[in-house]
Design an enzyme around this catalytic site. Structure first.
Site, PDB file in Angstrom:
ATOM      1  N   TRP A  13       0.817  -1.221   0.000  1.00  0.00           N
ATOM      2  CA  TRP A  13       0.000   0.000   0.000  1.00  0.00           C
ATOM      3  C   TRP A  13       0.850   1.270   0.000  1.00  0.00           C
ATOM      4  O   TRP A  13       0.313   2.374  -0.066  1.00  0.00           O
ATOM      5  CB  TRP A  13      -0.962  -0.005   1.204  1.00  0.00           C
ATOM      6  CG  TRP A  13      -2.013  -1.081   1.137  1.00  0.00           C
ATOM      7  CD1 TRP A  13      -2.200  -1.993   0.124  1.00  0.00           C
ATOM      8  CD2 TRP A  13      -3.025  -1.373   2.117  1.00  0.00           C
ATOM      9  NE1 TRP A  13      -3.256  -2.814   0.418  1.00  0.00           N
ATOM     10  CE2 TRP A  13      -3.787  -2.463   1.627  1.00  0.00           C
ATOM     11  CE3 TRP A  13      -3.354  -0.831   3.354  1.00  0.00           C
ATOM     12  CZ2 TRP A  13      -4.865  -3.013   2.342  1.00  0.00           C
ATOM     13  CZ3 TRP A  13      -4.416  -1.370   4.065  1.00  0.00           C
ATOM     14  CH2 TRP A  13      -5.171  -2.448   3.562  1.00  0.00           C
ATOM     15  N   HIS A  95      12.829  -2.817  -1.240  1.00  0.00           N
ATOM     16  CA  HIS A  95      12.034  -2.296  -2.363  1.00  0.00           C
ATOM     17  C   HIS A  95      12.853  -1.221  -3.083  1.00  0.00           C
ATOM     18  O   HIS A  95      13.609  -0.487  -2.439  1.00  0.00           O
ATOM     19  CB  HIS A  95      10.717  -1.715  -1.836  1.00  0.00           C
ATOM     20  CG  HIS A  95       9.748  -1.412  -2.930  1.00  0.00           C
ATOM     21  ND1 HIS A  95       9.858  -0.289  -3.723  1.00  0.00           N
ATOM     22  CD2 HIS A  95       8.676  -2.100  -3.383  1.00  0.00           C
ATOM     23  CE1 HIS A  95       8.875  -0.307  -4.623  1.00  0.00           C
ATOM     24  NE2 HIS A  95       8.149  -1.390  -4.437  1.00  0.00           N
ATOM     25  N   GLY A 171       4.649   1.360 -11.257  1.00  0.00           N
ATOM     26  CA  GLY A 171       3.799   2.549 -11.348  1.00  0.00           C
ATOM     27  C   GLY A 171       3.739   3.179 -12.729  1.00  0.00           C
ATOM     28  O   GLY A 171       3.256   4.298 -12.875  1.00  0.00           O
ATOM     29  N   SER A 210       3.315  -2.913 -12.121  1.00  0.00           N
ATOM     30  CA  SER A 210       2.143  -2.706 -12.987  1.00  0.00           C
ATOM     31  C   SER A 210       1.317  -3.973 -13.193  1.00  0.00           C
ATOM     32  O   SER A 210       0.788  -4.194 -14.284  1.00  0.00           O
ATOM     33  CB  SER A 210       2.567  -2.087 -14.323  1.00  0.00           C
ATOM     34  OG  SER A 210       3.127  -0.808 -14.110  1.00  0.00           O
ATOM     35  N   GLY A 231       1.241  -2.945  -6.332  1.00  0.00           N
ATOM     36  CA  GLY A 231       1.202  -1.602  -5.748  1.00  0.00           C
ATOM     37  C   GLY A 231      -0.155  -0.959  -5.978  1.00  0.00           C
ATOM     38  O   GLY A 231      -1.127  -1.228  -5.277  1.00  0.00           O
ATOM     39  N   GLY A 232      -0.249  -0.116  -6.992  1.00  0.00           N
ATOM     40  CA  GLY A 232      -1.449   0.691  -7.239  1.00  0.00           C
ATOM     41  C   GLY A 232      -2.750  -0.098  -7.218  1.00  0.00           C
ATOM     42  O   GLY A 232      -3.729   0.321  -6.591  1.00  0.00           O
TER      43      GLY A 232
HETATM   44  P1  13P Z   1       2.693  -0.908  -9.080  1.00  0.00           P
HETATM   45  O1  13P Z   1       1.842  -2.144  -9.027  1.00  0.00           O
HETATM   46  O2  13P Z   1       1.933   0.331  -8.713  1.00  0.00           O
HETATM   47  O3  13P Z   1       3.452  -0.796 -10.356  1.00  0.00           O
HETATM   48  O4  13P Z   1       3.800  -1.052  -7.910  1.00  0.00           O
HETATM   49  C1  13P Z   1       4.538  -2.219  -7.827  1.00  0.00           C
HETATM   50  C2  13P Z   1       5.301  -2.197  -6.565  1.00  0.00           C
HETATM   51  O5  13P Z   1       6.187  -1.393  -6.366  1.00  0.00           O
HETATM   52  C3  13P Z   1       4.925  -3.174  -5.524  1.00  0.00           C
HETATM   53  O6  13P Z   1       5.864  -3.238  -4.517  1.00  0.00           O
END
Ligand code: 13P
Length: 248
Positions: A13, A95, A171, A210, A231-232
């Site tokens: 998150w 990360h 992202g 992504s 992530g998103g």
């Molecule tokens: P996104 O899914 O937003 O690209 O982020 C991936 C991420 O950094 C998960 O740790």
């Protein structure tokens, strides 16, 4: 997927949301019954609230980082034992945003992973190349070097998890080709089995960068992709659960 490995779908998150929003999101993912294990990693402050919202469900909670030391004068930091005490079972380490924003090196990540294992947390160690490194044909080499430097001895035996997250795919809505993901995951499996032996045949190798409901089925079907670090899309309960469904 790897036969015999139960997939893990983890939501990172990052630095998003109020406590009320985090609790609502936790409520939203709570009923997600799938063939995968689910994990959410809220900001530190929201961990107790999310643990409480998820009580009685099978969704686990993790931190997004921890300090390498067990305790001490480290202003602003959180130890692995504190995460355990708050109800977390996992911690994301290394990360690319930590490596970039806080200058974390492979040696730092290794020390944090040792600390996490000592506290009984499952570390999820992230690796991944930059776009320049990929364009230079160095992706595999970079990832192997990060693995060699970031994983402590005993990592595979203790059930540690690895996440391949190409920096340029985070992202951005861009992902490597399926062949490229499969090639890196295959190389990671070989490197881990080479170092840790048989236990590494069961190490979960997650893909992150992504991942969305629209590409999850194809990505999760690739050999040696044993889940996703999202992530998103993990900030929208329906999207996170759709990705979890894609895992089986
Ligand atoms: P996104 O899914 O937003 O690209 O982020 C991936 C991420 O950094 C998960 O740790």
């Amino acid at each position: 997927m790897t036969p015999g490995i139960r997939p893990l779908i983890a939501g990172n998150w990052k630095m998003h949301g109020t406590l009320a929003e985090a609790s609502r999101l936790a409520e939203g993912v709570k009923g997600g019954a799938t063939g995968a294990d689910l994990l959410v990693c809220p900001p530190f402050l929201h961990i107790p609230g999310v643990v409480s919202a998820l009580r009685g469900s099978s969704v686990a909670v993790g931190g997004q980082d921890c300090h390498a030391a067990a305790k001490g004068a480290h202003t602003g930091d959180v130890s692995a034992a504190m995460l355990c005490d708050a109800g977390a079972t996992h911690v994301i380490l290394g990360h690319s945003e930590r490596r970039a924003d806080h200058g974390e090196t492979d040696a730092d990540v290794r020390a944090k992973a040792e600390s996490a294992l000592a506290a009984g947390l499952t570390p999820i160690v992230c690796v991944g190349e930059t776009e320049d490194q990929r364009l230079a044909g160095e992706a595999e080499h970079v990832v192997e070097a990060q693995l060699a430097g970031s994983l402590p001895d005993g990592f595979a035996e203790a059930g540690g998890v690895v996440a391949y997250e190409p920096v340029w795919a985070i992202g951005t809505g861009r992902t490597p080709t399926e062949d490229d993901i499969a090639a890196i995951h295959g190389a990671m499996r070989r490197a881990l089995v080479g170092r840790f032996g048989k236990p590494a045949e069961a190490t979960r190798l997650l893909y992150g960068g992504s991942v969305k409901p629209g590409n999850a089925v194809a990505i999760l079907a690739l050999p040696h992709v044993d889940g996703a670090l999202v992530g998103g899309a993990s900030l929208v309960a329906a999207d996170f659960l759709a990705i979890a469904q894609a895992a089986g």
